[in-house]
Design a protein around this motif. Structure first.
Motif: not given
Length: 220
Positions: A167-187
């Protein structure tokens, strides 16, 4: 197999919660879910990541299965179509068009649907068997295959977070790959779903050993 710990508080203090079977296997092997002192439920022990591929190859695993003529398949794919439209409407609340990454995208049904709406779509899945000639450069088996300079307007994890080992690697990736104005959607499946009390250890979303974690509104 490997030992696991709580991804919420990182503690290893836990008690037995429930023992379940693999709903897609005829073997008698049992899997144990444990409850951390903080309340979070997780699979322990769990298969190592390099052992996981075998658990996704069953013909009964709907997210990776091909369309058939059976009654259940027709119902499943009808519901899937409604879910695609619902997800698209949610995305449109925030972005009308842009770049999207779908993590754990299975056979790429959601990716294809969103691409048909004019989006630039990439999707990733480590276990789906895909013909890369069909999906072209939009498909990547591993997140590390994505150019680290690429930024996305939207990143989605539709019922995939509960499958991911690190999970840590995943959220490190999300932090670096999502634009500042981007949206993260999780179900994710809801551990507090009322039907769980009826099905008990046969509740499908336990889905051991593919589901490593079990979330509710208090433990997201």
């Amino acid at each position: 197999m490997e030992n696991a710990h709580c991804i919420i508080c990182s503690k290893e203090d836990s008690i037995s919660y429930i023992t379940v079977n693999d709903r897609l296997s005829k073997t008698s092997h049992k899997y144990n879910l444990f409850q951390c002192t903080c309340g979070f439920i997780y699979l322990h022990p769990r298969p190592k990541i390099e052992e996981m591929n075998q658990y996704y190859q069953s013909k009964g695993y709907d997210p990776h299965s091909q369309l058939s003529n059976g009654m259940w398949s027709r119902v499943y794919h009808s519901m899937q179509r409604l879910a695609l439209i619902w997800k698209y409407k949610i995305i449109r609340r925030y972005n009308n068009i842009g770049s999207l990454l779908d993590i754990g995208g299975g056979k790429g049904v959601f990716a294809e649907f969103i691409h048909s709406k004019g989006w630039d779509v990439t999707f990733q899945d480590s276990f789906a068997k895909l013909d890369e000639k069909v999906y072209g450069s939009s498909f990547v088996p591993k997140l590390k295959d994505i150019n680290p300079s690429t930024k996305f307007d939207v990143i989605t994890l539709w019922h995939s977070l509960e499958h991911i080992h690190n999970i840590k690697d995943l959220f490190d990736f999300l932090h670096s790959s999502l634009k500042d104005s981007g949206i993260l959607m999780i179900a994710v499946p809801n551990l507090k779903a009322p039907e769980r009390n009826y099905y008990k250890e046969n509740w499908a979303p336990y889905d051991a050993p593919r589901h490593l974690y079990h979330f509710n509104l208090n433990r997201l």
